[in-house]
Design an enzyme around this catalytic site. Structure first.
Site, PDB file in Angstrom:
ATOM      1  N   SER A 409      -3.894  48.701  27.342  1.00 40.84           N
ATOM      2  CA  SER A 409      -4.327  48.143  28.627  1.00 40.84           C
ATOM      3  C   SER A 409      -5.027  49.197  29.465  1.00 40.84           C
ATOM      4  CB  SER A 409      -3.120  47.594  29.387  1.00 40.84           C
ATOM      5  OG  SER A 409      -2.215  48.638  29.639  1.00 40.84           O
ATOM      6  N   HIS A 430      -7.633  43.463  24.571  1.00 35.50           N
ATOM      7  CA  HIS A 430      -6.507  43.515  25.504  1.00 35.50           C
ATOM      8  C   HIS A 430      -6.034  42.106  25.839  1.00 35.50           C
ATOM      9  CE1 HIS A 430      -4.998  44.636  29.800  1.00 35.50           C
ATOM     10  NE2 HIS A 430      -4.012  44.530  28.945  1.00 35.50           N
ATOM     11  N   GLU A 442      -9.506  40.649  27.323  1.00 43.93           N
ATOM     12  CA  GLU A 442     -10.456  41.676  27.757  1.00 43.93           C
ATOM     13  C   GLU A 442     -10.920  42.410  26.496  1.00 43.93           C
ATOM     14  OE1 GLU A 442     -10.225  44.286  31.906  1.00 43.93           O
ATOM     15  OE2 GLU A 442      -8.539  44.300  30.553  1.00 43.93           O
ATOM     16  N   ASN A 480      -6.976  46.029  35.286  1.00 36.41           N
ATOM     17  CA  ASN A 480      -5.948  46.969  35.751  1.00 36.41           C
ATOM     18  C   ASN A 480      -6.522  48.055  36.654  1.00 36.41           C
ATOM     19  OD1 ASN A 480      -3.913  45.604  34.581  1.00 36.41           O
ATOM     20  ND2 ASN A 480      -3.658  46.959  32.822  1.00 36.41           N
TER      21      ASN A 480
END
Ligand code: 3H9
Length: 693
Positions: A409, A430, A442, A480
């Site tokens: 991540s 991801h 992702e 993130n």
């Protein structure tokens, strides 16, 4: 080719809608239907009519692109066509393959009968666009399935498989060849006479109980999270059961007009098209041309690895899971079985589906078991050395054509790829937790990742029903990287005077699935302490990390799993706790911060505007290709309310100048990392949108 073609089978006219790809009911198609119906109705050689579409779609409903233009209301409108069909002196049967959605199903409901293919899906998903069925759906559906069931179906916005639609009374027949079956049925009806049009049927609503409906309303609206359409749908269904049909239709039309001109529809329409645009990456081969992935390996049988395995098995793709020891594999297998069993018990999948999927998942401790796989996804914990070791081994045991993906991540894909001899085949994939539920994927491109590798992952994403978005390689990728600012500001707000209840109330009132602090409690704070320590050391010199988390953990409040964190917990119920308030107040005092009342609007701006600012920096750096891609990430992976269009769309709605001004203030307080994006400032000054960047 004309938008509607006509063939005849004896005395039956078969009218086929032909507006690829999905027979959206735009002006041309509506005109074509009107013309061909008029001809067939006036033709003495024709005794009944079958209306059908393509294998992919009977019709996906109104042409969403036309909304807000004159075309949407140009005659013949959908309702005009429906009145013509419903009042026709010849029976009309809809033959449905593929999807019949929104206005498409509404058109079918005005036919005298409906025959569906076993694989067809029927539904009224307008709610997902911030709308309600505006062509009689809220009036006719209750007359087939009853008021509460109709409200449930329309508010859920989830299409029903043909069998469920048949059971509910929406489809009259299921047939492998729906056109042939519809011709037979139309022939019978031409002799026997037409059934009562749906709009005139009363039996399912004759005993409509106002009190029971009102009692059911809160349950119906439970998942609305600030969306306006669900409550209006309930109003329309209520009107459908308490007013004469023509009045109910007029009521529905007014409610539709109100929603179609509203901001929530604009936002949801943006989300719909942004998701579709995200699938198109310039320079990447069309998914149809991508190398097929017929088998998958997964490294790690933990929560993430197990969830990812389920995703592939659900799509019929065999999966081999690798873990270090037999007992880890056995534990992972039990978790997968439990997850499937829960779905079976809830009735969301049949037992056979569980058996089939489990059959496709095997486990081994031997990497040689991956010799024939086309794609391997590593899903172990976040440690670069470990990941490099795994990728080195994978490079040895897999075929040279195999794609090697990491579910990291935040770690550097290039560094991971450097452990292999095929960096062009290494990519980030991801998934979001729980992987078998969350729709986002992702896809992270390393410096050397080839377009063909990206294309193959985008192609497989479609097969496993995920929403793929391409991200550049940076710390935290698209989502993130932005999230850090949101959670950090939530903590600063606490130090300055807000309470956890206020922060979460504002975030949830905004429409987030869960507030940032309740979320922290859910994931547990103990695990983040180590990462926070590392971050603290590597932080820019002008920044200070808030210390609320550390103080709570010191007091044994690590989150839900310890029964207390920001809140105290009774089961899953969160309860404000004076001890937390005391800890936070002491912290503020020790930092010399004078606590103050913070208005809700300030809390909202400080939580969400930094997301927009960081998103703009990602656009500047090319980490995200388009603002819509960032919105797609946040709506599908982070519980951002779709009816606000995603952070970038929302930022534009509230004004990029305001977002920039907030960023300016936060930079003074928090450090230069928070300073406004230059791209955003330029757009704000020039009065331009993201698309004009
Ligand atoms: C409505 O009906 C209102 C009425 O109640 C009242 C009126 C008065 N319009 O998704 P895909 C495009 S509201 C325009 O990639 P899939 C889509 O953009 C409508 N375009 O394929 C894409 O274009 P492109 C209620 C539409 O197989 C292409 O078609 N209906 C529409 O994964 C292929 O789509 C809905 O909400 C449309 N209605 O999924 C249904 N639908 O190639 C919305 C699709 O340029 N649609 N396009 O990117 C869907 O759910 C999915 O598209 C569907 C196909 C399941 C149909």
């Amino acid at each position: 080719m004309p938008s509607v073609t006509r063939t005849t089978e004896g005395k039956i006219a078969v009218l086929t809608m032909n507006a690829p790809p999905v027979n959206a009911l735009g002006t041309d198609l509506r005109a074509g239907i009107g013309e061909e119906f008029a001809l067939a109705l006036n033709d003495p050689e024709i005794s009944a009519i079958v209306l059908t579409g393509s294998d992919r779609a009977f019709s996906a409903g109104a042409d969403v692109r036309e909304f807000g233009t004159d075309k949407a209301v140009a005659e013949p409108r959908l309702k005009t066509l429906e009145s013509m069909i419903e009042g026709a002196n010849k029976p009309v049967v809809a033959a449905i393959s593929g999807v019949a959605l929104g206005g498409g199903l509404e058109l079918a409901l005005s036919c005298h009968a409906r025959v569906a293919a076993p694989t067809a899906r029927l539904g009224l998903p307008e709610v997902n666009l911030g709308l309600l069925p505006g062509a009689g759906g809220t009036v006719r559906l209750p007359r087939l399935v009853g008021a509460i069931r109709a409200a449930e179906i329309i508010i859920a916005g989830k299409p029903l498989p043909a069998a469920a639609a048949h059971e509910a009374g929406i489809a009259d027949e299921i047939a492998e060849d729906p056109v042939a079956a519809a011709v037979t049925l139309a022939t019978e009806l031409a002799i026997k006479g037409k059934p009562t049009p749906v709009i005139e049927r009363e039996d399912k609503i004759a005993d409509f109980d106002t009190d029971a409906f009102e009692a059911a309303r809160p349950g119906l609206l439970k998942k609305s999270r600030g969306a306006l359409a669900p409550a209006r749908i309930a109003d329309c269904v209520f009107a459908a059961c308490t007013r004469p049909p023509q009045e109910a239709l007029a009521f529905e039309e007014e409610a539709f007009k109100e929603l179609v001109t509203g901001s929530q529809h604009r936002a949801l329409k943006h989300v719909f098209f942004a998701e579709r645009q995200a699938r198109k990456v310039p320079g990447v081969p069309d998914p149809k041309e991508a190398a097929e992935i017929a088998s998958v390996g997964i490294i790690g049988s933990g929560l993430m690895g197990g969830g990812i395995a389920m995703v592939f098995a659900n799509a019929g793709i065999p999966v081999t899971i690798i873990d270090v020891a037999e007992d880890s594999l056995a534990k992972g297998r039990r978790m997968i079985e439990t997850n499937y069993q829960r779905s079976v018990d809830r009735g969301s999948i049949p037992q056979e589906k569980m058996d089939r999927s489990l059959y496709l998942i095997t486990g081994t401790t031997d990497y040689e078991g991956l010799g024939e796989t086309d794609l391997v996804i590593e899903a172990v914990f976040e440690n670069m050395e470990l990941k490099q070791d795994i990728f080195g081994r994978l490079d040895q045991v897999t075929r040279p054509e195999a794609i090697l993906a990491s579910n990291t991540s935040s770690l550097d894909i290039d560094q991971i790829a450097s452990a292999t001899s095929r960096p062009e085949k290494v990519i980030g994939a991801h998934f979001f937790s729980p992987a078998n539920v969350m729709k986002l994927l992702e896809v992270v491109k390393g410096t050397k990742t080839s377009p063909e590798t990206i294309g193959a992952i985008f192609a497989i994403a479609q097969r496993i029903a995920k929403v793929p978005v391409l991200a550049g390689n940076c710390d935290g990728f698209i989502g993130n990287r932005m999230l850090q600012y949101y959670t950090a500001e939530a903590e600063y707000l606490l130090e300055e005077g807000a309470t956890p209840e206020q922060v979460d109330r504002v975030a949830e009132g905004f429409g987030m699935a869960m507030g940032p602090l309740a979320m922290r409690d859910l994931s547990g704070m103990d695990t983040s302490i180590r990462i926070r320590e590392i971050r603290r050391k590597t932080m820019p010199a002008d920044e200070r990390m808030a210390e609320v988390v550390e103080r709570l953990v010191e007091a044994g409040r690590i989150g839900q799993k310890s029964g207390k964190g920001y809140y105290r917990y009774e089961g899953r119920k969160r309860i404000p706790d004076p001890e937390t308030t005391r800890i936070i107040e002491e912290l503020s005092a020790s930092l010399g911060i004078e606590r103050r009342e913070i208005p809700d609007e300030e809390v909202r701006d400080r939580l969400f505007m930094p997301l927009v600012n960081e998103g703009a920096k990602e656009l500047e750096e090319g980490i995200a290709l388009r603002a819509g891609d960032i919105d797609t990430v946040w709506v599908n992976g982070y519980g951002f309310p779709a009816h606000r269009g995603g952070p970038m769309f929302w930022g534009q709605e509230v004004g990029l100048d305001r977002v920039a001004a907030t960023a300016e203030r936060l930079a003074e307080k928090n450090g230069q990392r928070w300073a406004p994006s230059q791209l955003m400032v330029r757009l704000a000054t020039e009065g331009k949108s993201w698309d004009q960047a």
